[in-house]
Design a protein around this motif. Structure first.
Motif, PDB file in Angstrom:
ATOM      1  N   THR A  37      -5.030  10.818  -5.655  1.00 29.61           N
ATOM      2  CA  THR A  37      -5.371   9.536  -5.911  1.00 29.61           C
ATOM      3  C   THR A  37      -4.392   8.503  -6.419  1.00 29.61           C
ATOM      4  O   THR A  37      -3.360   8.984  -7.214  1.00 29.61           O
ATOM      5  CB  THR A  37      -6.565   9.666  -7.061  1.00 29.61           C
ATOM      6  OG1 THR A  37      -7.577  10.425  -6.480  1.00 29.61           O
ATOM      7  CG2 THR A  37      -7.145   8.216  -7.215  1.00 29.61           C
ATOM      8  N   GLN A  87      -7.841  11.685  -1.598  1.00 31.04           N
ATOM      9  CA  GLN A  87      -7.854  11.832  -0.375  1.00 31.04           C
ATOM     10  C   GLN A  87      -7.216  13.250   0.034  1.00 31.04           C
ATOM     11  O   GLN A  87      -6.050  13.399  -0.610  1.00 31.04           O
ATOM     12  CB  GLN A  87      -7.335  10.737   0.445  1.00 31.04           C
ATOM     13  CG  GLN A  87      -8.146   9.286   0.419  1.00 31.04           C
ATOM     14  CD  GLN A  87      -7.731   8.272   1.301  1.00 31.04           C
ATOM     15  OE1 GLN A  87      -8.082   7.963   1.997  1.00 31.04           O
ATOM     16  NE2 GLN A  87      -6.578   7.644   0.672  1.00 31.04           N
ATOM     17  N   ASP A 129       0.826  -1.148   0.220  1.00 33.07           N
ATOM     18  CA  ASP A 129      -0.021  -0.079   0.040  1.00 33.07           C
ATOM     19  C   ASP A 129       0.804   1.256   0.055  1.00 33.07           C
ATOM     20  O   ASP A 129       2.143   1.008   0.165  1.00 33.07           O
ATOM     21  CB  ASP A 129      -0.846  -0.035   1.217  1.00 33.07           C
ATOM     22  CG  ASP A 129      -1.897  -0.920   0.975  1.00 33.07           C
ATOM     23  OD1 ASP A 129      -2.457  -1.390   0.020  1.00 33.07           O
ATOM     24  OD2 ASP A 129      -2.446  -1.650   2.050  1.00 33.07           O
ATOM     25  N   PHE A 133      -3.292   4.789   1.411  1.00 33.91           N
ATOM     26  CA  PHE A 133      -4.029   4.482   0.447  1.00 33.91           C
ATOM     27  C   PHE A 133      -4.001   2.970   0.260  1.00 33.91           C
ATOM     28  O   PHE A 133      -2.897   2.338  -0.251  1.00 33.91           O
ATOM     29  CB  PHE A 133      -3.501   5.028  -1.090  1.00 33.91           C
ATOM     30  CG  PHE A 133      -3.608   6.553  -1.162  1.00 33.91           C
ATOM     31  CD1 PHE A 133      -4.776   7.235  -1.469  1.00 33.91           C
ATOM     32  CD2 PHE A 133      -2.677   7.323  -0.451  1.00 33.91           C
ATOM     33  CE1 PHE A 133      -4.704   8.778  -1.633  1.00 33.91           C
ATOM     34  CE2 PHE A 133      -2.673   8.656  -0.326  1.00 33.91           C
ATOM     35  CZ  PHE A 133      -3.829   9.219  -0.888  1.00 33.91           C
ATOM     36  N   ASP A 134      -5.145   2.394   0.375  1.00 33.34           N
ATOM     37  CA  ASP A 134      -5.186   0.777   0.389  1.00 33.34           C
ATOM     38  C   ASP A 134      -5.190   0.439  -1.215  1.00 33.34           C
ATOM     39  O   ASP A 134      -6.453  -0.324  -1.610  1.00 33.34           O
ATOM     40  CB  ASP A 134      -6.138   0.407   0.991  1.00 33.34           C
ATOM     41  CG  ASP A 134      -6.291  -1.255   1.513  1.00 33.34           C
ATOM     42  OD1 ASP A 134      -5.419  -1.848   0.987  1.00 33.34           O
ATOM     43  OD2 ASP A 134      -7.443  -1.902   1.815  1.00 33.34           O
ATOM     44  N   VAL A 135      -4.308   0.423  -1.771  1.00 39.92           N
ATOM     45  CA  VAL A 135      -4.134   0.262  -3.296  1.00 39.92           C
ATOM     46  C   VAL A 135      -3.818  -1.263  -3.648  1.00 39.92           C
ATOM     47  O   VAL A 135      -4.093  -2.038  -4.579  1.00 39.92           O
ATOM     48  CB  VAL A 135      -3.393   1.137  -4.036  1.00 39.92           C
ATOM     49  CG1 VAL A 135      -3.963   2.472  -4.237  1.00 39.92           C
ATOM     50  CG2 VAL A 135      -1.950   1.266  -3.383  1.00 39.92           C
ATOM     51  N   SER A 184      -6.686   3.569  -8.185  1.00 36.62           N
ATOM     52  CA  SER A 184      -8.462   3.979  -8.296  1.00 36.62           C
ATOM     53  C   SER A 184      -8.806   4.421  -6.599  1.00 36.62           C
ATOM     54  O   SER A 184     -10.095   4.365  -6.425  1.00 36.62           O
ATOM     55  CB  SER A 184      -9.181   2.722  -8.630  1.00 36.62           C
ATOM     56  OG  SER A 184      -9.079   1.588  -7.804  1.00 36.62           O
ATOM     57  N   VAL A 185      -7.811   4.510  -5.737  1.00 43.47           N
ATOM     58  CA  VAL A 185      -7.942   4.834  -4.458  1.00 43.47           C
ATOM     59  C   VAL A 185      -7.892   6.339  -4.184  1.00 43.47           C
ATOM     60  O   VAL A 185      -6.743   7.054  -4.172  1.00 43.47           O
ATOM     61  CB  VAL A 185      -7.211   4.057  -3.442  1.00 43.47           C
ATOM     62  CG1 VAL A 185      -7.822   4.352  -1.921  1.00 43.47           C
ATOM     63  CG2 VAL A 185      -7.424   2.514  -3.692  1.00 43.47           C
TER      64      VAL A 185
END
Length: 268
Positions: free
Chosen positions: A214, A221, A191, A230-232, A217-218
C-alpha cells in the motif's frame, strides 16, 4: 535757358529722386503654438532562453522597446514571471533601452509546465504597453526513500508479516526499525510503480505473488515481477508511507529467502 527754366528742371529732378528712393525696413512678431501628443511606448519580448528550461538554471529574457516621443520618455520597464498556476514566481525591473534583457533564476522548486513572462513599459505620461511570452519548464521526476532493506523476520507457513511505513523521512536504514517512506524530490506530481522478484538462491519462489503493498492510501495491491502502478499523486515535496506484507503460503519449504523490491516514480 532763363532762370524760370532752371527752377523747373530742379523740381523735376527732385521728384524723380523721391520716386525711386528705398523705403526703411519694418518687422513684427507673430506668436505660434502647437501641442505634441504623448503616445504610448511599444515593448516586445523577442526571446526566452533556454526553452524548455529546467530547475536550477538561469533564464534570459530579451526584447525591444521604442516610443514615438523618444526612448527617454519611457520611465520604467518592469517584468513579472508567473508559474503554471498563474501565481507570481518573481518580479523586478529591467534597464530601459531600445534593446533590453534581464535574467532570473529558477530554483529547484520550479514547477514543470508552461510559464509566462509579462513585460510592461510605462512612460512619463503614465501611458504603458505590455507584452507577454510563454516558455516551458521540463519535468524532473525524482524521489528518495529512507530505507534500504525490508526485513520480515521469521514467518510460519500460513502466516503473514507486515512492515508498516509512515510519512516521516528518517535516516536511511533497514526496515524495521525504519518505517518506510517515499518523498517526491522532483518538480511534478508523481505516481509510484513497484515490482518484486525472488532471489536465484531461494529454495522456491516466495515473494512474487505473495507480497502486497500500500502506498499512501492506495492499495493493498499484489506485487509481481511486472510493475504495479499506485495512483497516489504525490505532490512536489510531499511524502507517502509504504506498507508491505508478505504472506507465506502453507507448504512453503523452510529456508532463508531473499528478494528485490523495485520502486519507480512516474509522472502522475
Amino acid at each position: 535757358m532763363s532762370a524760370r527754366g532752371k527752377i523747373i528742371a530742379i523740381l523735376v529732378a527732385g521728384m524723380v529722386a523721391m520716386a525711386i528712393g528705398i523705403p526703411m525696413a519694418m518687422s513684427d512678431d507673430v506668436g505660434t503654438s502647437a501641442i505634441v501628443n504623448n503616445l504610448a511606448p511599444d515593448v516586445a519580448i523577442t526571446t526566452i532562453s533556454p526553452d524548455p528550461a529546467t530547475p536550477e538554471c538561469t533564464v534570459t529574457v530579451s526584447g525591444t522597446l521604442s516610443d514615438p516621443n523618444g526612448i527617454d520618455d519611457v520611465s520604467t520597464l518592469t517584468y513579472v514571471v508567473k508559474k503554471p498556476d498563474g501565481s507570481t514566481y518573481t518580479s523586478g525591473s529591467a534597464t530601459v533601452a531600445a534593446s533590453w534583457s534581464f535574467n532570473f533564476y529558477l530554483g529547484s522548486d520550479a514547477d514543470a509546465g508552461t510559464w509566462t513572462v509579462e513585460v510592461t513599459a510605462t512612460d512619463n505620461g503614465s501611458l504603458s504597453d505590455t507584452d507577454s511570452k510563454t516558455f516551458n519548464v521540463s519535468e524532473v521526476i525524482a524521489f528518495s526513500i529512507d530505507f534500504n532493506k525490508i526485513n520480515y523476520s521469521s514467518i510460519d507457513p500460513g502466516n503473514a508479516s507486515t512492515v508498516s511505513g509512515d510519512t516521516i523521512m528518517e535516516t536511511v536504514g533497514p526496515a524495521p526499525p525504519v518505517k518506510p517512506t517515499i518523498k517526491n524530490e522532483g518538480n511534478t506530481v508523481i505516481d509510484v510503480q513497484m515490482s518484486i522478484t525472488d532471489g536465484a538462491s531461494n529454495p522456491e519462489p516466495l515473494f512474487e505473488g505473495n507480497t502486497s503493498a500500500t502506498v499512501g492510501s492506495v492499495g493493498p495491491q499484489t506485487l509481481t515481477s511486472t510493475a504495479t502502478t499506485f495512483d497516489v499523486n504525490i505532490a512536489k515535496g510531499d511524502t507517502a508511507k509504504i506498507d508491505t506484507t508478505l504472506s507465506v503460503p502453507t507448504g512453503t519449504s523452510p529456508g532463508n529467502y531473499t528478494g528485490t523490491l523495485t520502486i519507480t516514480a512516474v509522472s502522475g
